[in-house]
Design an enzyme around this catalytic site. Structure first.
Site, mmCIF file in Angstrom:
data_model
loop_
_atom_site.group_PDB
_atom_site.id
_atom_site.type_symbol
_atom_site.label_atom_id
_atom_site.label_comp_id
_atom_site.label_asym_id
_atom_site.label_seq_id
_atom_site.Cartn_x
_atom_site.Cartn_y
_atom_site.Cartn_z
ATOM 1 N N ASN A 135 0.813 -1.215 0.000
ATOM 2 C CA ASN A 135 0.000 0.000 0.000
ATOM 3 C C ASN A 135 0.844 1.262 0.000
ATOM 4 O O ASN A 135 2.051 1.222 0.207
ATOM 5 C CB ASN A 135 -0.965 -0.014 1.182
ATOM 6 C CG ASN A 135 -2.248 -0.707 0.817
ATOM 7 O OD1 ASN A 135 -3.068 -0.165 0.095
ATOM 8 N ND2 ASN A 135 -2.417 -1.931 1.295
ATOM 9 N N HIS A 188 23.625 0.453 8.832
ATOM 10 C CA HIS A 188 24.891 1.187 8.788
ATOM 11 C C HIS A 188 25.841 0.568 9.807
ATOM 12 O O HIS A 188 25.440 0.209 10.908
ATOM 13 C CB HIS A 188 24.680 2.660 9.151
ATOM 14 C CG HIS A 188 23.986 3.441 8.092
ATOM 15 N ND1 HIS A 188 24.633 3.929 6.985
ATOM 16 C CD2 HIS A 188 22.691 3.816 7.968
ATOM 17 C CE1 HIS A 188 23.774 4.579 6.229
ATOM 18 N NE2 HIS A 188 22.578 4.517 6.799
ATOM 19 N N ALA A 205 -0.390 -2.956 13.684
ATOM 20 C CA ALA A 205 -0.040 -1.595 13.261
ATOM 21 C C ALA A 205 0.912 -0.943 14.265
ATOM 22 O O ALA A 205 0.757 -1.081 15.471
ATOM 23 C CB ALA A 205 -1.303 -0.755 13.123
ATOM 24 N N LYS A 262 6.262 -8.041 20.231
ATOM 25 C CA LYS A 262 6.196 -9.249 21.052
ATOM 26 C C LYS A 262 4.935 -10.028 20.671
ATOM 27 O O LYS A 262 3.964 -9.456 20.174
ATOM 28 C CB LYS A 262 6.134 -8.888 22.539
ATOM 29 C CG LYS A 262 7.413 -8.243 23.013
ATOM 30 C CD LYS A 262 7.375 -7.947 24.492
ATOM 31 C CE LYS A 262 8.741 -7.446 24.867
ATOM 32 N NZ LYS A 262 8.784 -6.322 25.716
#
Length: 192
Positions: A92, A120, A167, A187
């Site tokens: 999306n 990095h 979410a 979790k």
């Protein structure tokens, strides 16, 4: 009435432009749709039935399998590695997939998801982080995974088949198949 006619004309123009782009990119246009302001790298492989909507960018060695649907403003950039997106998977709007990532078939990836298969290097305090290069373990997302809006998935993670990522989660560890995870860091909430 005028607005309806205008929208209909615009839609038909978009379809015609999509056919022209497909012919220019792949020499034929078989059930593919390319929206406005879309960039597809010549190194990318785009199979039949793929939809790439407006303002999206596909660069590097990227493979989009059949019936992948990419919404507006999605960035998929391989940076010298490879990325593959399995058939019938949806990404999306405003999502970003970077570097070494494999996404399975039939996955649903919501808006604003960030999937980054690299890091990095930063161990040397005497050098700038930008000068220390990058490392990559890669990310693997198995089939039939639902990733909710605003999720971040970090390098080195394997997400098992049929799992759900709630979410806003930050996934920094492996997720078992059919697990439902959420939170920062993510979790296990329950099993499906």
């Amino acid at each position: 009435m005028f607005l309806r006619i205008y929208n209909h004309i615009n839609q038909n123009i978009d379809i015609i432009l999509s056919y022209i782009k497909c012919i220019l990119f792949w020499g034929r246009c078989k059930h593919r749709y390319i929206g406005r302001h879309v960039f597809v790298d010549t190194k990318a492989t785009v199979l039949d039935g793929v939809h790439i909507l407006n303002n999206s960018k596909i660069s590097g060695k990227v493979t989009l399998y059949s019936n992948v649907y990419i919404h507006e403003n999605v960035q998929i950039r391989a940076f010298g590695n490879a990325i593959s997106v399995g058939e019938n998977t949806t990404l999306n709007r405003n999502s970003c997939v970077l570097t070494n990532v494999t996404i399975g078939a039939n996955c649903s990836i919501a808006s604003n998801v960030v999937i980054v298969g690299s890091n990095h290097n930063y161990a040397d305090r005497l050098r700038l982080i930008k000068q220390q290069g990058m490392s990559s373990k890669g990310i693997v997302i198995d089939d039939d995974v639902w990733i909710g809006a605003n999720v971040t998935i970090l390098d080195g993670v394997h997400i098992g088949k049929g799992s759900v990522i709630a979410a806003g989660a930050v996934v920094n560890k492996n997720v078992d198949s059919y697990a439902v995870v959420g939170g920062v860091p993510a979790k296990v909430i329950k099993e499906r």
